[in-house]
Design an enzyme around this catalytic site. Structure first.
Site, mmCIF file in Angstrom:
data_model
loop_
_atom_site.group_PDB
_atom_site.id
_atom_site.type_symbol
_atom_site.label_atom_id
_atom_site.label_comp_id
_atom_site.label_asym_id
_atom_site.label_seq_id
_atom_site.Cartn_x
_atom_site.Cartn_y
_atom_site.Cartn_z
ATOM 1 N N ASP A 31 0.821 -1.209 0.000
ATOM 2 C CA ASP A 31 0.000 0.000 0.000
ATOM 3 C C ASP A 31 0.857 1.262 0.000
ATOM 4 O O ASP A 31 2.078 1.224 0.198
ATOM 5 C CB ASP A 31 -0.921 0.007 1.217
ATOM 6 C CG ASP A 31 -2.073 -0.970 1.083
ATOM 7 O OD1 ASP A 31 -2.354 -1.401 -0.040
ATOM 8 O OD2 ASP A 31 -2.687 -1.293 2.121
ATOM 9 N N LYS A 53 -3.902 3.393 -2.369
ATOM 10 C CA LYS A 53 -5.080 4.247 -2.581
ATOM 11 C C LYS A 53 -4.767 5.637 -2.061
ATOM 12 O O LYS A 53 -4.060 5.818 -1.085
ATOM 13 C CB LYS A 53 -6.301 3.679 -1.845
ATOM 14 C CG LYS A 53 -6.838 2.369 -2.422
ATOM 15 C CD LYS A 53 -8.066 1.927 -1.652
ATOM 16 C CE LYS A 53 -8.716 0.716 -2.299
ATOM 17 N NZ LYS A 53 -7.849 -0.468 -2.247
ATOM 18 N N MET A 164 -7.305 8.734 9.260
ATOM 19 C CA MET A 164 -7.662 9.299 7.953
ATOM 20 C C MET A 164 -8.524 10.546 8.137
ATOM 21 O O MET A 164 -9.563 10.729 7.497
ATOM 22 C CB MET A 164 -8.384 8.256 7.096
ATOM 23 C CG MET A 164 -7.532 7.032 6.808
ATOM 24 S SD MET A 164 -8.438 5.687 5.995
ATOM 25 C CE MET A 164 -9.325 4.995 7.406
#
Length: 280
Positions: A31, A53, A164
Site C-alpha cells: 500500500d 489508494k 484518515m
C-alpha cells in the site's frame, strides 16, 4: 498468503514475523503508506506490486482481491503488506473474506495500528489513569452515505482517535461539539506520524481544523481529541530521543496560537500551539 501489518511509518515497527515473511515471499503487494525500506527486505527477484489508494484514486478493491487470488493460485508465497494493522481500517477483513471465498488459505500478521503508534510517537497516551480510562478509534472516511456513528456517545469517551482525518477535520470537530464535547477540549493532529517528516499541530476542538489548515499539512493525518493531548508537551520524545539513539539530527520549531482555554493550572504550559517537528 500472508496479510501483514507493517506498522505506522517507522520501518522498524514491523513485527519480527512480518519481516521474516517478507524475506520469504515471492510477491509483495503493498500500500501507499508502507515505508520504502521494507520493500528492500525481499530479494531483488521478488515481484513488487503497488496497489495504494489515495484521495479519489487508486486500485479498486475488487482488482486487489483478484490479484491476490491469482498470485496465490499460481503457488506463489504472497505477502500482502499494509500500513498499520490489517484489521484496523485497513480493509484486511475484506481481502480475507475474498480469499476465503476463493478457497485460498491465509494468515493474518497483526501490526502496530496507527491509532496507538502515531499518538505514541507524538508523546500522547491514548489512556491515562487520571485523564482517560477509555478510548475510541473511528475513521474519518466512512462508506458512502450519512454517518452511522453516534457522535454523542463518542463525545463522552475520554479520548477519541480519528484515522484518515485530514480532509474531514472540520466536520469531525463540529460533530463532536454538537454531540456535547466542550469546544475547549484539547486536540492534536499528527501528520505523517512516526516518520522523519512528522509534524504535530495542537489546539482545541474549536480551532484545530483552522490550525491544521494554517500549517499546510498534507495527508496522512491522525486526530486525537481528549485531555491526554497536553501531555505531549511533557512526554514528547520523537525525534530527539531517536537522534540520541543514532538517527540523523532533527530540528523543532513551535508557533503559538494562544487560543486554548486551560482548566488545569498544572497543564498551563501546554498552551495551544502549532507544534511542527521534523527530522531531517
Amino acid at each position: 498468503m500472508y496479510i501483514v501489518g507493517a506498522g505506522p511509518g517507522d520501518p522498524e515497527l514491523i513485527t519480527v514475523r512480518g519481516r521474516r515473511l517478507l524475506r520469504r515471499s515471492d510477491v509483495v503487494v503493498y500500500d501507499r503508506l508502507v515505508h520504502p525500506a521494507l520493500l528492500d527486505e525481499p530479494s531483488v527477484s521478488v515481484e513488487r506490486i503497488f496497489v495504494g489508494k489515495g484521495a479519489g484514486h487508486g486500485t479498486p478493491q475488487a482488482e486487489i482481491n483478484a490479484l491476490l487470488i491469482d498470485r496465490a493460485r499460481r503457488g506463489l508465497r504472497v505477502a500482502r503488506l499494509k500500513g498499520g494493522d490489517p484489521f484496523v481500517f485497513g480493509r484486511g477483513a475484506e481481502e480475507a473474506e475474498a480469499l476465503r471465498a476463493a478457497g485460498v488459505p491465509f494468515e493474518i500478521v497483526p501490526g502496530i495500528s496507527s491509532a496507538i503508534g502515531v499518538p505514541a510517537y507524538a508523546g500522547i497516551p491514548v489512556t491515562h489513569r487520571r485523564l482517560g480510562s477509555a478510548f475510541a478509534v473511528v475513521t474519518g472516511h466512512e462508506c458512502a452515505g450519512a454517518s452511522d456513528l453516534d457522535w454523542g456517545a463518542l463525545a463522552r469517551i475520554p479520548v477519541v482517535v480519528v484515522l484518515m482525518a485530514h480532509r474531514t477535520l472540520s466536520r469531525i470537530a463540529r460533530q463532536l461539539m454538537a454531540g456535547g464535547a466542550p469546544p475547549s477540549t484539547p486536540a492534536a493532529v499528527v501528520n505523517r506520524g512516526a516518520t522523519p517528516q512528522q509534524r504535530v499541530v495542537t489546539g482545541t476542538l474549536s480551532d484545530i481544523a483552522a490550525a491544521a489548515a494554517a500549517a499546510s499539512l498534507e495527508p496522512p493525518s491522525v486526530l486525537i481529541v481528549g485531555e491526554t493531548v497536553p501531555l505531549a508537551e511533557i512526554l514528547g520524545w520523537y525525534p530527539s530521543f531517536a537522534a540520541d539513539a543514532g538517527a540523523s539530527k532533527e530540528s523543532c520549531s513551535r508557533i503559538g496560537t494562544g487560543r486554548r482555554a486551560r482548566r488545569n493550572p498544572a497543564r498551563s504550559r501546554a498552551s495551544s500551539t502549532v507544534s511542527v517537528t521534523e527530522r531531517r
